[in-house]
Each structure stands twice: as structure tokens, then as C-alpha cells.
Design a protein around this motif. Structure first.
Motif, PDB file in Angstrom:
ATOM      1  N   TRP A  32      11.171   4.521   2.047  1.00 19.19           N
ATOM      2  CA  TRP A  32      11.151   3.296   1.310  1.00 19.19           C
ATOM      3  C   TRP A  32      10.368   3.265   0.131  1.00 19.19           C
ATOM      4  O   TRP A  32       9.342   4.219   0.194  1.00 19.19           O
ATOM      5  CB  TRP A  32      11.010   2.505   2.492  1.00 19.19           C
ATOM      6  CG  TRP A  32       9.694   2.352   3.105  1.00 19.19           C
ATOM      7  CD1 TRP A  32       9.270   2.870   4.313  1.00 19.19           C
ATOM      8  CD2 TRP A  32       8.477   1.611   2.681  1.00 19.19           C
ATOM      9  NE1 TRP A  32       7.873   2.623   4.457  1.00 19.19           N
ATOM     10  CE2 TRP A  32       7.421   2.097   3.576  1.00 19.19           C
ATOM     11  CE3 TRP A  32       8.464   0.320   1.632  1.00 19.19           C
ATOM     12  CZ2 TRP A  32       6.030   1.451   3.247  1.00 19.19           C
ATOM     13  CZ3 TRP A  32       7.416   0.226   1.413  1.00 19.19           C
ATOM     14  CH2 TRP A  32       5.731   0.404   2.336  1.00 19.19           C
ATOM     15  N   LEU A  33      10.672   2.454  -0.520  1.00 17.64           N
ATOM     16  CA  LEU A  33       9.511   2.091  -1.569  1.00 17.64           C
ATOM     17  C   LEU A  33       9.462   0.592  -1.884  1.00 17.64           C
ATOM     18  O   LEU A  33      10.182  -0.241  -1.473  1.00 17.64           O
ATOM     19  CB  LEU A  33      10.280   2.665  -2.855  1.00 17.64           C
ATOM     20  CG  LEU A  33       9.866   4.008  -3.417  1.00 17.64           C
ATOM     21  CD1 LEU A  33      10.869   4.293  -4.797  1.00 17.64           C
ATOM     22  CD2 LEU A  33       8.630   4.017  -3.562  1.00 17.64           C
ATOM     23  N   PRO A  34       8.211   0.165  -2.334  1.00 10.21           N
ATOM     24  CA  PRO A  34       8.037  -1.181  -2.567  1.00 10.21           C
ATOM     25  C   PRO A  34       8.991  -1.688  -3.825  1.00 10.21           C
ATOM     26  O   PRO A  34       9.191  -0.995  -4.822  1.00 10.21           O
ATOM     27  CB  PRO A  34       6.572  -1.415  -3.089  1.00 10.21           C
ATOM     28  CG  PRO A  34       5.958  -0.024  -2.467  1.00 10.21           C
ATOM     29  CD  PRO A  34       7.070   1.071  -2.641  1.00 10.21           C
ATOM     30  N   LEU A  35       9.478  -2.774  -3.682  1.00 13.45           N
ATOM     31  CA  LEU A  35      10.285  -3.483  -4.823  1.00 13.45           C
ATOM     32  C   LEU A  35       9.395  -4.254  -5.440  1.00 13.45           C
ATOM     33  O   LEU A  35       8.815  -5.127  -5.060  1.00 13.45           O
ATOM     34  CB  LEU A  35      11.629  -4.307  -4.189  1.00 13.45           C
ATOM     35  CG  LEU A  35      12.728  -3.527  -3.988  1.00 13.45           C
ATOM     36  CD1 LEU A  35      13.683  -4.498  -3.186  1.00 13.45           C
ATOM     37  CD2 LEU A  35      13.345  -2.894  -4.960  1.00 13.45           C
ATOM     38  N   GLY A  36       9.896  -4.455  -6.980  1.00 16.76           N
ATOM     39  CA  GLY A  36       9.308  -5.574  -7.853  1.00 16.76           C
ATOM     40  C   GLY A  36       8.306  -5.353  -8.285  1.00 16.76           C
ATOM     41  O   GLY A  36       7.407  -4.403  -8.020  1.00 16.76           O
ATOM     42  N   ARG A  37       7.779  -6.072  -9.323  1.00 14.27           N
ATOM     43  CA  ARG A  37       6.424  -6.246  -9.920  1.00 14.27           C
ATOM     44  C   ARG A  37       5.983  -7.783 -10.077  1.00 14.27           C
ATOM     45  O   ARG A  37       5.432  -7.886 -10.840  1.00 14.27           O
ATOM     46  CB  ARG A  37       6.584  -5.691 -11.306  1.00 14.27           C
ATOM     47  CG  ARG A  37       7.166  -4.158 -11.426  1.00 14.27           C
ATOM     48  CD  ARG A  37       6.176  -3.095 -11.571  1.00 14.27           C
ATOM     49  NE  ARG A  37       6.768  -1.908 -11.739  1.00 14.27           N
ATOM     50  CZ  ARG A  37       6.916  -0.891 -10.930  1.00 14.27           C
ATOM     51  NH1 ARG A  37       6.483  -1.097  -9.792  1.00 14.27           N
ATOM     52  NH2 ARG A  37       7.330   0.278 -11.268  1.00 14.27           N
ATOM     53  N   THR A  38       6.358  -8.363  -8.921  1.00 13.13           N
ATOM     54  CA  THR A  38       5.957  -9.758  -8.828  1.00 13.13           C
ATOM     55  C   THR A  38       4.322  -9.725  -8.187  1.00 13.13           C
ATOM     56  O   THR A  38       3.837  -9.071  -7.476  1.00 13.13           O
ATOM     57  CB  THR A  38       6.677 -10.642  -8.082  1.00 13.13           C
ATOM     58  OG1 THR A  38       6.706 -10.116  -6.696  1.00 13.13           O
ATOM     59  CG2 THR A  38       8.239 -10.555  -8.627  1.00 13.13           C
ATOM     60  N   LYS A  39       3.668 -11.101  -8.406  1.00 13.08           N
ATOM     61  CA  LYS A  39       2.402 -11.159  -7.793  1.00 13.08           C
ATOM     62  C   LYS A  39       2.514 -10.892  -6.253  1.00 13.08           C
ATOM     63  O   LYS A  39       3.384 -11.779  -5.648  1.00 13.08           O
ATOM     64  CB  LYS A  39       1.881 -12.561  -7.947  1.00 13.08           C
ATOM     65  CG  LYS A  39       0.485 -12.986  -7.734  1.00 13.08           C
ATOM     66  CD  LYS A  39       0.243 -14.245  -8.045  1.00 13.08           C
ATOM     67  CE  LYS A  39      -1.432 -14.471  -7.443  1.00 13.08           C
ATOM     68  NZ  LYS A  39      -1.895 -15.787  -7.792  1.00 13.08           N
ATOM     69  N   GLY A  40       1.767 -10.337  -5.858  1.00 18.83           N
ATOM     70  CA  GLY A  40       1.580  -9.935  -4.475  1.00 18.83           C
ATOM     71  C   GLY A  40       2.511  -8.888  -3.671  1.00 18.83           C
ATOM     72  O   GLY A  40       2.554  -8.498  -2.670  1.00 18.83           O
ATOM     73  N   SER A  41       3.171  -8.250  -4.664  1.00 22.52           N
ATOM     74  CA  SER A  41       4.132  -7.141  -4.520  1.00 22.52           C
ATOM     75  C   SER A  41       3.399  -5.953  -4.136  1.00 22.52           C
ATOM     76  O   SER A  41       2.142  -5.887  -4.478  1.00 22.52           O
ATOM     77  CB  SER A  41       5.264  -7.011  -5.495  1.00 22.52           C
ATOM     78  OG  SER A  41       4.734  -6.477  -6.662  1.00 22.52           O
ATOM     79  N   LEU A  42       3.919  -5.124  -3.194  1.00 21.30           N
ATOM     80  CA  LEU A  42       3.252  -4.070  -2.808  1.00 21.30           C
ATOM     81  C   LEU A  42       3.423  -2.648  -4.261  1.00 21.30           C
ATOM     82  O   LEU A  42       4.282  -2.708  -4.981  1.00 21.30           O
ATOM     83  CB  LEU A  42       3.784  -3.194  -1.771  1.00 21.30           C
ATOM     84  CG  LEU A  42       3.717  -4.062  -0.255  1.00 21.30           C
ATOM     85  CD1 LEU A  42       4.517  -3.462   0.794  1.00 21.30           C
ATOM     86  CD2 LEU A  42       2.125  -4.389  -0.081  1.00 21.30           C
ATOM     87  N   VAL A  43       2.370  -2.167  -3.943  1.00 24.05           N
ATOM     88  CA  VAL A  43       2.487  -0.740  -4.830  1.00 24.05           C
ATOM     89  C   VAL A  43       1.669   0.216  -4.290  1.00 24.05           C
ATOM     90  O   VAL A  43       1.369   0.271  -3.147  1.00 24.05           O
ATOM     91  CB  VAL A  43       1.241  -0.756  -6.297  1.00 24.05           C
ATOM     92  CG1 VAL A  43       1.592  -2.278  -7.169  1.00 24.05           C
ATOM     93  CG2 VAL A  43      -0.268  -1.301  -5.430  1.00 24.05           C
ATOM     94  N   ILE A  44       1.930   1.564  -4.715  1.00 23.83           N
ATOM     95  CA  ILE A  44       1.659   2.811  -4.151  1.00 23.83           C
ATOM     96  C   ILE A  44       0.244   3.102  -4.465  1.00 23.83           C
ATOM     97  O   ILE A  44       0.198   3.596  -5.909  1.00 23.83           O
ATOM     98  CB  ILE A  44       2.482   3.673  -4.257  1.00 23.83           C
ATOM     99  CG1 ILE A  44       3.898   3.548  -3.819  1.00 23.83           C
ATOM    100  CG2 ILE A  44       1.989   5.072  -3.593  1.00 23.83           C
ATOM    101  CD1 ILE A  44       4.144   3.058  -2.465  1.00 23.83           C
TER     102      ILE A  44
END
Length: 158
Positions: free
Chosen positions: A75-87
Motif C-alpha cells: 500500500w501507499l499513502p494517498l494525496g498531498r493534503t494537510k495531515g496526509s501520510l508521507v514516506i
């Protein structure tokens, strides 16, 4: 992050083993499970490795460490919104693709990592014009905003 929110914030993808092996062939894994695995393919000016990877029926370019995380976790984090996950990297090596060095977190956590490890400068509170990348003093910035509101064009202000 609550479990329901996490389910909405990630995309689960099936990984083709042959594609995964082609990706891993471009990573130097000779140092073992605890060392960095540098990506030997294309790199961005920032130092991050990049590669094409099939997502949603098309091949798109993504950062190599994100592809390594996807292959390892499904799986991968989705989106570039405030609070979204990054690697995030625990090793501070942008070309590293070792899954043992990769973890998820928020953008804020990633920035805090950079500050704690001396890779970023925390802006002084209340003293923004002392920041190393400041172009204007606070007084000059206020004046430029006022002139712009009063009709002065950007070209004239520059």
C-alpha cells in the motif's frame, strides 16, 4: 490517525513479482538488511531516486523510496493534503530504498525529523526576516503588500 481515516488515506495495490524484481535489481542491496540500499536509476536534483511504476493502469513516475515501500507493504499513502501520510527515511539518505529504513508519518513529523537532524533550519518565531532564506525584511514585505493592494503591479514591485 484513526483506522477509518487510514483506510481512506491509502491505496492498496497488487505488485507484480517480476516488476518488483526489476526494481530491486536497480538497488544496491550488497550491504545487507541494515545498510542503505541506494537506487542506481534516475535521480531528481534533490537526490531522490525516481522510476516509472504501473499505477491504475498507466505507468507514472514516482520516487524510488515510495515504490520500495509499496513493494514491501502492498500500500501507499494517498494525496498531498494537510495531515496526509508521507514516506519518511530513518537514515536521511534520499536514494535509500531499504524498507527497514522507511516509515510513514505526517508532513509535520517529516519536517520535525529534518530540524532535529540538522537538515533544515527552523524559522525564528517573530524574527522572520532573520531566516537564512528571507528576501525581504518584515517592514519591506508589509510595504509591498500595501502597495500591491493600492494597485501597484508585481513588475513594478520587483
Amino acid at each position: 490517525m484513526k483506522e477509518d481515516d487510514l483506510q481512506k488515506a491509502v491505496v492498496r495495490l497488487d505488485v507484480d513479482p517480476a516488476q518488483a524484481e526489476r526494481f530491486w535489481d536497480r538497488c544496491d542491496r550488497s550491504g545487507g538488511a541494515e545498510s542503505c540500499w541506494p537506487f542506481s536509476g534516475a535521480c531528481m536534483p534533490s537526490g531522490y531516486g525516481v522510476s516509472k511504476w504501473p499505477v491504475f493502469g498507466s505507468r507514472r513516475v514516482d520516487k524510488a523510496h515510495r515504490i520500495a515501500f509499496l513493494i514491501s507493504n502492498g500500500w501507499l499513502p494517498l494525496g498531498r493534503t494537510k495531515g496526509s501520510l508521507v514516506i519518511r527515511h530513518t537514515c536521511d539518505n534520499p536514494v535509500c530504498c531499504n524498507p527497514n529504513h522507511l516509515l510513514t508519518g505526517t508532513h509535520k513529523q517529516n519536517q520535525q525529523d529534518a530540524i532535529e537532524r540538522g537538515r533544515a533550519v527552523e524559522p525564528p518565531v517573530g524574527l522572520r526576516d532573520l531566516h537564512p532564506r528571507a528576501k525581504l525584511t518584515m517592514t519591506a514585505a508589509r510595504m509591498a503588500r500595501k502597495l500591491h493592494r493600492d494597485g501597484t503591479g508585481c513588475a513594478e514591485l520587483a
